[in-house]
Structures are given as structure tokens and as C-alpha cells.
Design an enzyme around this catalytic site. Structure first.
Site, PDB file in Angstrom:
ATOM      1  N   MET A   1       0.829  -1.346   0.101  1.00  0.00           N
ATOM      2  CA  MET A   1      -0.106  -0.059   0.139  1.00  0.00           C
ATOM      3  C   MET A   1       0.749   1.220   0.074  1.00  0.00           C
ATOM      4  O   MET A   1       0.532   2.316   0.422  1.00  0.00           O
ATOM      5  CB  MET A   1      -0.954  -0.185   1.185  1.00  0.00           C
TER       6      MET A   1
ATOM      7  N   ARG B   1       2.728   2.507   9.653  1.00  0.00           N
ATOM      8  CA  ARG B   1       2.193   3.431  10.687  1.00  0.00           C
ATOM      9  C   ARG B   1       3.033   3.880  11.645  1.00  0.00           C
ATOM     10  O   ARG B   1       2.847   4.929  12.308  1.00  0.00           O
ATOM     11  CB  ARG B   1       1.035   2.336  11.350  1.00  0.00           C
TER      12      ARG B   1
ATOM     13  N   HIS C   1       9.533  -3.456   2.992  1.00  0.00           N
ATOM     14  CA  HIS C   1       9.048  -3.800   1.651  1.00  0.00           C
ATOM     15  C   HIS C   1      10.300  -4.158   0.756  1.00  0.00           C
ATOM     16  O   HIS C   1       9.920  -5.108  -0.073  1.00  0.00           O
ATOM     17  CB  HIS C   1       8.013  -2.698   1.137  1.00  0.00           C
TER      18      HIS C   1
ATOM     19  N   ASP D   1       2.442  -9.333   9.248  1.00  0.00           N
ATOM     20  CA  ASP D   1       0.998  -9.528   9.023  1.00  0.00           C
ATOM     21  C   ASP D   1       0.653 -10.980   8.999  1.00  0.00           C
ATOM     22  O   ASP D   1       0.064 -11.384   7.634  1.00  0.00           O
ATOM     23  CB  ASP D   1       0.480  -8.746   7.889  1.00  0.00           C
TER      24      ASP D   1
ATOM     25  N   GLN E   1     -10.310  -2.303   2.609  1.00  0.00           N
ATOM     26  CA  GLN E   1      -9.880  -3.105   3.970  1.00  0.00           C
ATOM     27  C   GLN E   1      -9.697  -2.178   4.980  1.00  0.00           C
ATOM     28  O   GLN E   1      -9.170  -2.512   6.014  1.00  0.00           O
ATOM     29  CB  GLN E   1      -8.374  -3.709   3.414  1.00  0.00           C
TER      30      GLN E   1
HETATM   31  O1  PAF Z   1       0.059  -5.803   3.597  1.00  0.00           O
HETATM   32  C1  PAF Z   1      -0.572  -4.821   2.799  1.00  0.00           C
HETATM   33  O2  PAF Z   1       0.067  -3.731   2.719  1.00  0.00           O
HETATM   34  C2  PAF Z   1      -1.848  -5.002   2.216  1.00  0.00           C
HETATM   35  O3  PAF Z   1      -2.990  -5.604   3.234  1.00  0.00           O
HETATM   36  C3  PAF Z   1      -1.891  -5.557   0.944  1.00  0.00           C
HETATM   37  C4  PAF Z   1      -1.507  -7.217   1.109  1.00  0.00           C
HETATM   38  C5  PAF Z   1      -1.108  -4.928   0.024  1.00  0.00           C
HETATM   39  C6  PAF Z   1      -3.026  -5.670   0.482  1.00  0.00           C
HETATM   40  O4  PAF Z   1      -3.799  -4.334   0.238  1.00  0.00           O
END
Ligand code: PAF
Length: 279
Positions: free
Chosen positions: A30, A188, A37, A151, A61
Site C-alpha cells: 500500500m 504506521r 518492503h 501481518d 480493507q
Molecule cells: O499488507 C498490505 O500492505 C496490504 O494488506 C496488501 C497485502 C497490499 C493488500 O492491500
């Protein structure tokens, strides 16, 4: 690195790659990218000949409109970071209308896994994740896709949906990346005030201490209760702190080999999550 905003442009390129025998690695994000990342991008070294990273702040979401509005965005900085890796062929950044055109009406629910942990107090969140990830996996034609263990519930849910829907993609789990003080990297974290940023590393520290107590043979329930109280006394609002199976995500009262400790706790209105293997 090409920046692609249109689904059809991406489809054309993916078809060309397929004809040329390329394999596709994918990292969905996102945006507001950080080292975590980039670790996902690096985790695909040697696993695919082309890499796609998506940036899409997925409205469906978010259970809270303000959270969606406040979610940090910065496409230029993100693009520069990805370009700098020299590993990403395409940054796919569709807009809301491209992903959810007028009349869009489908939701994917992964039953069971969606109602516990973060699903319990974020209704609809995991349906939103499952729906967008399914679309992105289909749009990118990914052979392999990387997801962070930070996550962990999301990772389990994606594995389940890939298996259930027979999606032809391999899911690669990637261990959580942490700051030097132990705080798990998250977009965040940028919203924490300086004082909250100082408090935040207490969260992983408390998890480690709780795991040490459980490993020392103390009763799991008592360890969890004292950890919750510790977190509260350090300014956290604890949403959950559970020992669960890392496979089924069901709670466990004993230290099984797959047991993990899961936490969600807020500092002010910033919700932090973390999890660690307990055995
Ligand atoms: O983990 C995230 O950043 C989001 O939940 C994802 C997997 C990109 C889906 O929007």
C-alpha cells in the site's frame, strides 16, 4: 522501471513476458515503502526473472474512513526507492476506479480466519484484503508472491485462499524486519509522536519477556495476563494478546512447536501489531 497505472497495459506486458518464458515475482503493497518492503523485493532474488511491485491503498480493507484518509502516501518517493533497488521491472499503481469500477460487487471471504485476532474488531478488513490480493494476483499473473510475517494472519489467509481457489502462485513468507530497538517496521510507525515512538519498542520487548516466561514453564494464562497488564502500565491499549498455533491460528494453552504469540495494541490512535514464534 516502468510505472503502469492501467490494468490493460499491465495485461499486455504480462502476456509478452509469458510468451518470452519469463517468470513473474510480485510484492503487493500500500506504498509508504520502508526497508520491510525492500526485504520482500529482495526475498524474490533468484525466484523470478521479472518483478512487479504494486502500490494501491485499498479502500475496502479500511474499516474506518479516517484511517484510510490518513494512511501515508507518497508515490514519487516510493518509486525512487524501488528504482534504487535495480530489481523492479514494473511499479503497478492503479487508482480506485481501475480496481473497483462502477458496479463492482464481489467480496472474497476466507471463513474462520477472518473473524479472529485483527478480524474480530476490524469487520470487513480481511474480506477487503482477500478481494484485492486475489485481483492483484490475477492481474499480475504472478508465479510467486512475497508476504511479510509481520501481518501473519494476512499471510495465513492468503495461503488459504490461494489453495482454495487453486490460484497458480507460490506464496513466499518473509520474516519480520525490525528497527535496532526491536520495533517491527510498519508504515504506521511514521504516525507515532516522538513520545509514542519511544514507548513503542516496549511492545516487542514485552512479547520476548512473555515468551521467556512461558518457555520457563510458567502457566500460559498467567504469563499472558501479566504481559497485558505490563503493556497497559506502559500506555498501551491492548486489543488482544494470544498464544496461537502458527498453522491454524487457533488458541493454545500449551507450548506446541508451532505456537506464536500475537499482539495488537494501540498507542493513542495508532494501532501496532506484532507476533513472534514462541517455541
Ligand atoms: O499488507 C498490505 O500492505 C496490504 O494488506 C496488501 C497485502 C497490499 C493488500 O492491500
Amino acid at each position: 522501471m516502468r510505472i503502469i497505472r492501467s490494468r490493460t497495459e499491465l495485461a499486455t506486458l504480462v502476456a509478452q513476458w509469458r510468451n518470452a518464458g519469463e517468470t513473474i515475482g510480485f510484492v503487493p503493497t500500500m506504498g509508504s515503502l520502508h526497508n520491510g518492503h525492500l526485504t520482500l523485493v529482495n526475498a524474490l532474488d533468484g525466484q523470478a526473472t521479472r518483478r512487479i511491485v504494486s502500490i494501491f491503498v485499498n479502500p475496502i480493507q479500511f474499516d474506518n474512513a479516517a484511517d484510510f484518509q490518513l494512511y501515508p502516501r507518497g508515490l514519487e518517493a516510493d518509486a525512487a526507492l524501488l528504482e534504487g533497488t535495480g530489481k523492479v521491472a514494473v511499479l503497478y499503481a492503479p487508482d480506485g476506479a481501475e480496481m473497483y469500477p462502477e458496479g463492482f460487487a464481489t467480496r472474497i471471504t476466507v471463513s474462520g480466519l477472518d473473524g479472529m485476532l485483527c478480524g474480530a474488531d476490524r469487520p470487513g478488513h480481511f474480506d477487503g484484503v482477500a478481494t484485492v490480493v486475489t485481483k492483484l494476483l490475477l492481474q499480475t499473473g504472478a508465479d510467486i508472491a512475497a508476504f511479510g510475517e509481520k501481518d501473519y494472519q494476512q499471510l495465513c489467509l492468503i495461503r488459504r485462499l490461494v489453495q482454495d481457489l487453486n490460484l497458480p502462485v507460490r506464496i513466499k513468507p518473509v520474516p519480520t524486519v525490525r528497527e535496532a530497538d526491536g520495533l517491527a517496521l510498519s508504515s504506521r510507525n511514521r504516525r507515532l509522536t516522538p513520545q509514542q515512538r519511544e514507548q513503542a519498542p516496549y511492545l516487542p520487548a514485552a512479547l520476548r519477556a512473555c515468551i521467556a516466561d512461558i518457555q520457563a514453564g510458567k502457566a500460559v494464562d498467567a504469563c499472558l495476563q501479566s504481559c497485558r497488564e505490563n503493556l497497559k502500565s506502559h500506555g498501551f491499549n491492548v486489543h488482544y494478546l494470544d498464544l496461537r498455533s502458527g498453522d491454524t491460528l487457533l488458541t493454545t494453552e500449551t507450548l506446541t512447536p508451532d505456537a506464536r504469540l500475537f499482539v495488537a495494541a494501540s498507542l493513542g490512535d495508532i494501532r501496532l501489531i506484532d507476533n513472534m514464534a514462541a517455541a
